[in-house]
Every structure is written in structure tokens, then in C-alpha cells.
Design a protein around this motif. Structure first.
Motif, short mmCIF file in Angstrom:
data_model
loop_
_atom_site.label_atom_id
_atom_site.label_comp_id
_atom_site.label_asym_id
_atom_site.label_seq_id
_atom_site.Cartn_x
_atom_site.Cartn_y
_atom_site.Cartn_z
N VAL A 167 0.84 -1.21 0.00
CA VAL A 167 0.00 0.00 0.00
C VAL A 167 0.86 1.25 0.00
CG1 VAL A 167 -1.74 1.27 1.29
CG2 VAL A 167 -1.90 -1.21 1.12
N ALA A 168 1.93 1.23 0.83
CA ALA A 168 2.80 2.40 0.91
C ALA A 168 3.48 2.68 -0.41
CB ALA A 168 3.84 2.18 2.01
N VAL A 171 0.93 4.27 -2.71
CA VAL A 171 0.67 5.66 -2.34
C VAL A 171 1.85 6.55 -2.71
CG1 VAL A 171 0.25 7.20 -0.39
CG2 VAL A 171 -0.94 5.01 -0.54
N ALA A 174 1.88 7.24 -6.38
CA ALA A 174 0.87 8.24 -6.76
C ALA A 174 1.28 9.64 -6.33
CB ALA A 174 -0.48 7.85 -6.16
N VAL A 175 1.78 9.75 -5.09
CA VAL A 175 2.18 11.07 -4.59
C VAL A 175 3.33 11.64 -5.40
CG1 VAL A 175 3.18 12.26 -2.60
CG2 VAL A 175 1.30 10.66 -2.27
#
Length: 805
Positions: A167-168, A171, A174-175
Motif C-alpha cells: 500500500v505504501a 501511495v 501516486a504522490v
């Protein structure tokens, strides 16, 4: 008429002029500033010398003037070191000082530091400080990773590490992507987002305990996303990073699919890996469609190989491995029409490369059986005429590889493909050379396919010999009809190799030996007559003569004669070659035939070497043949000397075989007669060499007498031989004849050495052991001190001998 340079040269000229003007403008501005300072301050020091402006002298007609490069190296070093130190500090703070702060302090530190690091590059870019902004952007990316680690330690310490990491990473990808798009002038965030994007699916599959197929799909989907980024991503660094990621993840996905496909035990088990491989082929094609030329060729090859592995892996289930090779080969050949389906040309070339790779692998697997069929008969000569085996495999021994039943099919399919490329698909081979290469390959592979079929079917021995003979005949006929091109060369080489193989194969049985070598003799002779190539005809003629030598040797063995008794029969072949050489005078074939006949004479001598009487007979007959050859003016020098040597050698062997203790009684009359003939020849032709005129006569008596003298303990023979040698030597020196001088001097020296040998041995026994080395050392010193003089003496002796006849 005014000359206008091309646009590129004119642009370069304008750039050079503008650079020179800029340099001049800078000089004038500096001078103006100094003058203003002088006017405002009367007591100013003496003006500094004006900087010299180099005149514009281009190295070439349009050589550029190098603009002053900004010194950015120091700035980059400082920025890199500063960013590295800040990153180390952030890591140390997160790992070691995090636990000393409360939850509020931790949140405040995370929020302030990360927000500041993310906003600082935007402010620096607004102030036109891109390098500093790039360094702080790298620090900001590292801080976001550390924030994710800290968040897992504080907010979700009990969660699964793999799930949280997946998940990290998603994320963070995407960031970083959003951050890179917002600050488009930064070069690091978007490639970093691509790197982070390689992890989510793989980590998710790992956390879920997925099978090997699941891992393959995760890697393949990641590779597909990378291909999309390569096709539509912004900026070269992003596309290069995505291309590397696609190559790594896609390669591992295809390797997983290939391993599962090959190890699948049934059709259903092979469907899943096949689907993975086909999907990988689709991803490779999608990436190849918009890729540069070199990458498109590679991607097309990968797509083709993956497709073959996918389809072949399903179709080959339930078949033995040797037949699975045929399935993969057919799948590889099915790729040949792909370039005609409208795909880009580089992609089509890659697909054709994949088809060629599959075909080459199948041939490498099939060729060991052909090699066994060709080289297996090499073991036959150890058991000549031991009896014909029942089948072809029995004649090949243990060299036939196991599990090669499909080798003839592979060879036949590829041979048919090569023939089709030559005949029916000329458009696919744009150059004539390639079409000829395809035809030559069809010939070689077709010949190999027949040999492999004979070995696999284990046909009877007689049938195998007959088929190989027919192939040799067909190949030689094709070589003669085609003329000097690649197909003819391939047919000729295969015919010669096949002739050697079937000849060795025929040695197992007596009738087969006569039949095979007789047919080969006729085939080679006919091909030599019909061939128009001046290079090929001698080779074929030599092959015919060699076959005749084998037949003659076999004839003696069939009559129950030993090797020495068969030697005179073998000399029939050199006798025939002498006649053929006289008939074919002045051609390259004549030289080849006579050389092969000389080889036959050597074979006869080798057969008779164990029996002295027969050896003397063979040497004498060989001398007769050499003399007959020497009757031709163009062969007089080449055959005359060997004829004399053979006659002399025959006489010596005959005397030794008869146990004659006084050879002079036999050799002296012959020497007198030969000497008389030599004198007559020398009077008629003063330019004749003394070796040809007097060499046979002198050596006829002196050499056998020297051999007997060395074994004679008396004193009379050495005395008489030494006196005769001395007389011959003096006569040669007086008459300036090389042969008497050299022969007489050599015999005289050897006789003297023989007489002095016992006394020398006695002296050496009486001397202390240190004396011989000391004498040898003194001799070497003396020779070394007079080395140049000795060389001059030797040179004069050589020149004197050279002037003699």
C-alpha cells in the motif's frame, strides 16, 4: 555569382559571428565601466591593460567559437553533499531519535519537515534555482519514505509488513507522480514514481501467498504499465526508467511462464502458463509498436519466442521430448507469415529472428544423429572384412544418440522450408545470394535427413550402402550440372564427405568394398571429365586414383597375399597414372593424377617395407615408373632424380637382403657402366648437373661400401675406400664438380671418423672427467672469438660449391 552556403553552414557562421560580437561587447562594457570610474575619481591608479580580444580565426571554414562554459561543477558538488548530509540526518533522526519524542512532537516534526521539504523546491524554482530545488526534491522523496516507515511503526505496528509495504509503495508512486506533474521542471520525482510503481503488485502477490502463475501475472501487469509509461510518458528519464522496469519485470514473467509450460504434465496444466506467455507476447508487441528501431526488433523477437513457447507448450503435452521439438519447430515456422500482416518492419524482423532462433535450436538438437551417421564408420577400419552387420546401426557402433527418432523429420522440414524460400518465396529473400544460400542449405539438410532416416530406421546394411552410393552419385551429378555456384559447392562437399563415409562403411565386407570403391572410381572419373571447373577437376581425379589404390590393395588381400606380396599389385595404379599423365600433358589434372600416383607408390613401399626382397622389387619398379615419367621434357628434372635414387636404393636393399659381405663385386660394375653413361651425357650437355651425371655412379658403390666398412673390423676395406674417396674428392676439386667433391669428402670424413673412433674413446677414458667440459669450453671460446671469420669462410665455401655444376 555569389555563393550561398547551405542552411546548416550559414547558421553556424551566424552563431560564430554573434559569439564574437558578444565577446567584443563584453570588452567594451568593461572598458566603459573603468573609464567612468576614472572620471569620478581623478586620483585613480593607472588604468589596467585592456583584455586582449582574440580575432576571429576559425579552425575551418565554419569552425565554432567555444562559448565560455559556466562553472557549475562546484555548485553541483556542494548541492549533492548538502542533500546527502540532510538525508543521513533524516535517517538517523528517524531511526534513533524518534522514540524520545511524544506523539504530538512526532506528528509536528513529520508535518513540518516533510511539508517544508516538499514546498521548498517550488519556491526555489520560482527564484530560478533549479539545481538547489532538485537536491531538496531528492531529500523530500527520501523523507516521504521515512514517513511511511514511521507511520507503520506508530499507527499500524500490528499490520502485515508486506501488505503495508504494498500500500505504501502504491501511495508513494501516486504522490510522487502528482508532485512531479505539478513541478514539471524537476527531473527526479517522476522516475522515482516509476521505480516505486514496480513494487505494489509484486508485494501484494507475495503477501497473498500467490502461486508461481500469480507472481508471473503480477510481474506482467507491472511490465504492461511500464510499457504504457514508455509509450505515453513525459520526458526521456521517465521513459528510460520505465523501459528498464518493463524489461526486468517482463523477462522474469516470461521465464516463469516458460518454466511452468515446459514442466506441465498435461494440456490443462499448460493452458495457464500459455496464457501468461501469450499475454507477455502481446505486451512486447504493444511496446514494440512505438519503440525505436533497435528496441522494436528486440521486442518483436521476444514476442515471437513467447508465442512459440505458449502454443508449443500446450500442443506438445503427451508427446516424448524428441517429438516436442518438432512441435516447437512447426510453431516457430508458423511465424514466417507475420511480417506480411502489416506489422512495422522492425517488428517483423524481430519475429523472423525468433523463427530463425527456434529453427536453429531444432537443428542443433538434430545434428548429432547426422554426425553419428557420417563419422560412425570411422571405427570400421579396425575390423576390415570382419563381416557385414545386420543393420545400419550395427555399422555405426555406439555413436547413435538415444531419443533422436524425430531428427529426420526436423531436418526434412527445415530442408523443405529452405527449398520453398528458394523456389516459391523469392520476394522474402531480396538478394540473389540469400536465395542461393537457401538452395545450398536445402541440399545439405536433405542429405543429412536421409542419413538420419537410415540410422533411425536401422535399414539393412546393403540397403544403407546402396542408398549412400546413390546419394553420392546424385550430389556429384548436381555439382557438375550446376556449375560454380553455392549449390554446386554444397553438393560437392556433401558428395565428397558421403563418399568417404560410405567407403569406410564398405570395409566391413569384402564384396561391399569392391562394389563401393569401384562405383566411386567411376563416379569420380566421370565427374572429373564432365566438370568445367579447373579447381574441382583435379580434386575429383585424385579421388578416382585413391579409389583405384584401395581396389588394388584389396585385390592382393583377396588372393591371400600378405602386405609385401600385394605391393607390386598396388604399383599398377601408379603405372596407369604415368600413362594418363603423358596423355593429359600440360593440364592441372595431369599434375594431380601424377601426384596421386606417387602417393600410390609410397603406399606400395610401405606395404613391402617388412620384406626386404619385395621392398627391393617395389623400389626398382618405382624407379622404372619414375624413369618413364622422366622421358617427358617437362618432367625430366622432377622425376629424374627420384628415379636414380630409387634404383640405387633398390640395389642397396637387394644386396642387404642377399647377405652380401662384399657388395663391391656387385656395385662396382654397375657404377662403372653408370659412370660411362654419365660421361657421355656430360659431353653432350655440358650444362648438366654433376649430380645427375655422376651422382648415381658414385653413390652406387661408395655408400654400400661405407655401410660395410663401419661394421668391418679389418683395415683393408677402410683403407681402399678411403683412398678411393680421397681420389674422388681431389678429382671433384680439380674439375670443379660438386657431386664428386661432396660425396667423396663425406665418405672420406666418415671413414676417418670410423678409424679414429677407438682411439678417441681410449683417450677420453684416460682423461679426467673435468677435461672434456674444459676442452669444449675452450673450443666454444675459440669459435666465438673467430665467429665472423668462420662465417666468411663458410660463405666462401658455399659460393664455391654453388659455382660448381
Amino acid at each position: 555569382m555569389r555563393h550561398l552556403p547551405p542552411p546548416a553552414e550559414e547558421l553556424a557562421l551566424l552563431d560564430h559571428e554573434l559569439a564574437r560580437l558578444d565577446a567584443r561587447r563584453l570588452q567594451l562594457l568593461n572598458r566603459r565601466a573603468w573609464l567612468l570610474s576614472v572620471l569620478r575619481a581623478p586620483a585613480a591608479p593607472a588604468p589596467p591593460p585592456a583584455p586582449a580580444v582574440r580575432p576571429y580565426v576559425p579552425a575551418g571554414p565554419f569552425a565554432p567559437v567555444a562559448p565560455p562554459a559556466p562553472a557549475r561543477g562546484t555548485q553541483n558538488v556542494l548541492l549533492v553533499l548538502g542533500g546527502l548530509l540532510l538525508t543521513v540526518a533524516a535517517v538517523a533522526f528517524t531511526l534513533f531519535s524518534w522514540g524520545e519524542m511524544g506523539i504530538a512532537g512526532r506528528s509536528a516534526v513529520l508535518a513540518v519537515v516533510t511539508a517544508g521539504a516538499l514546498m521548498a523546491p517550488a519556491l526555489l524554482l520560482a527564484r530560478r534555482l533549479p539545481s538547489t530545488a532538485e537536491a531538496l526534491a531528492v531529500l523530500a522523496l527520501v523523507l516521504t519514505v521515512l514517513d511511511a516507515v514511521a507511520l507503520h511503526a506508530v499507527a499500524a505496528p500490528e499490520s502485515d509488513g508486506l501488505v503495508f509495504s504494498a500500500v505504501a509503495s502504491a501511495v508513494l508512486a501516486a504522490v510522487w507522480t502528482l508532485y512531479g506533474l505539478l513541478l514539471g521542471r524537476l527531473r527526479v520525482p517522476l522516475p522515482a514514481a516509476v521505480v516505486a510503481g514496480q513494487l505494489p503488485l509484486v508485494l501484494t502477490a507475495w503477501a497473498a501467498g500467490a502461486s508461481a502463475t500469480g507472481f508471473g501475472w503480477a510481474l506482467l501487469v507491472t511490465a504492461a504499465a511500464d510499457v504504457a509509461v514508455v509509450s505515453w510518458g513525459r520526458g526521456l528519464p521517465v521513459r528510460v526508467t520505465a523501459a528498464v522496469g518493463a524489461g526486468v519485470t517482463g523477462l522474469f514473467a516470461l521465464l516463469i511462464g516458460l518454466g511452468l509450460s515446459v514442466s506441465a504434465g498435461g494440456a490443462l496444466a499448460a493452458v495457464g502458463p500459455g496464457a501468461l506467455l501469450l499475454a507477455g507476447a502481446g505486451v512486447a508487441l504493444a511496446g514494440a509498436w512505438r519503440a525505436p528501431k533497435e528496441w522494436a526488433v528486440t521486442a518483436g523477437a521476444v514476442a515471437g519466442l513467447a508465442s512459440v513457447a505458449a502454443v508449443g507448450g500446450v500442443l506438445r503435452t503427451g508427446l516424448p521430448w524428441e517429438w516436442a521439438v518438432v512441435v516447437y519447430l512447426l510453431c516457430g515456422l508458423a511465424l514466417l507469415p507475420v511480417p506480411r500482416l502489416g506489422v512495422p518492419r522492425p517488428v517483423g524482423r524481430g519475429v523472423l529472428g525468433a523463427s530463425a532462433a527456434v529453427t536453429g535450436g531444432a537443428l542443433v538438437w538434430a545434428l548429432p544423429l547426422v554426425a553419428a551417421a557420417v563419422l560412425g564408420p570411422v571405427s570400421v577400419p579396425a575390423d576390415v572384412w570382419s563381416g557385414a552387420p545386420e543393420g545400419f546401426r550395427g555399422a555405426l557402433g555406439q555413436s547413435v544418440p538415444s531419443g533422436s527418432a524425430a531428427s529426420p523429420v526436423v531436418l526434412a522440414v527445415v530442408a523443405g522450408l529452405a527449398a520453398a524460400l528458394h523456389v516459391r518465396w523469392p520476394g522474402s529473400l531480396p538478394e540473389k545470394g540469400w536465395r542461393v544460400a537457401a538452395a545450398a542449405g536445402a541440399v545439405v539438410l536433405g542429405w543429412g535427413a536421409v542419413l538420419a532416416l537410415l540410422a533411425v530406421a536401422d535399414v539393412p546394411y546393403a540397403a544403407a550402402v546402396g542408398v549412400e552410393l546413390l546419394m553420392v552419385a546424385g550430389l556429384l551429378a548436381l555439382a557438375v550440372r550446376r556449375g560454380p555456384d553455392g549449390v554446386a559447392q554444397a553438393a560437392r562437399v556433401c558428395g565428397l564427405v558421403g563418399a568417404v563415409s560410405v567407403g569406410l562403411l564398405s570395409l566391413a565386407a569384402e564384396p561391399a568394398t569392391y562394389a563401393v570403391f569401384g562405383v566411386l572410381l567411376v563416379l569420380f572419373a566421370g565427374a572429373a571429365v564432365r566438370s568445367a571447373s579447373a579447381v574441382v577437376r583435379p580434386v575429383l581425379a585424385v579421388g578416382s586414383v585413391l579409389c583405384a589404390i584401395v581396389v588394388a590393395s584389396a585385390a592382393g588381400a583377396s588372393l591371400g597375399w600378405g602386405a609385401p606380396q600385394s605391393a607390386p599389385v598396388v604399383l599398377v595404379v601408379p603405372a596407369v597414372t604415368v600413362l594418363l599423365g603423358a596423355r593429359l600433358r600440360g593440364t592441372t589434372v595431369a599434375v594431380a593424377v601424377e601426384a596421386a600416383g606417387a602417393f600410390g607408390a609410397l603406399v606400395a613401399v610401405a606395404l613391402a617395407v617388412t620384406d626386404a626382397p619385395f621392398l627391393a622389387l617395389v623400389l626398382g619398379l618405382s624407379g622404372v615408373l619414375a624413369s618413364a615419367t622422366a622421358l617427358r621434357p617437362e618432367r625430366r628434372r622432377a622425376a629424374g632424380y627420384p628415379a636414380a635414387a630409387l634404383f640405387v636404393a633398390a640395389a642397396w636393399v637387394r644386396l642387404a637382403a642377399s647377405g652380401v659381405s662384399a657388395p663391391e663385386a656387385y656395385t662396382l660394375p654397375v657404377s662403372v657402366a653408370a659412370f660411362a653413361v654419365g660421361c657421355l651425357r656430360s659431353r653432350r650437355d655440358p650444362a648438366v648437373s654433376s649430380w645427375a651425371a655422376y651422382g648415381p655412379a658414385l653413390s652406387m658403390t661408395m655408400v654400400p661400401s661405407l655401410v660395410v666398412a663401419w661394421t668391418d673390423s679389418g683395415w683393408l676395406r677402410p683403407l681402399l675406400l678411403g683412398a678411393a674417396a680421397l681420389a674422388v674428392t681431389l678429382a671433384g676439386a680439380r674439375l670443379r664438380l660438386q657431386a664428386p667433391l661432396v660425396l667423396g669428402g663425406t665418405v672420406l670424413a666418415l671413414v676417418g671418423l670410423h678409424e679414429l673412433a677407438p682411439h678417441v674413446v681410449q683417450v677420453l677414458d684416460a682423461l679426467p672427467r673435468w677435461a672434456p667440459p674444459a676442452l669444449a669450453g675452450l673450443l666454444l671460446l675459440a669459435v666465438g672469438a673467430t665467429y665472423e671469420q668462420r662465417l666468411r669462410d663458410a660463405r666462401r665455401v658455399r659460393e664455391s660449391l654453388g659455382r660448381m655444376r
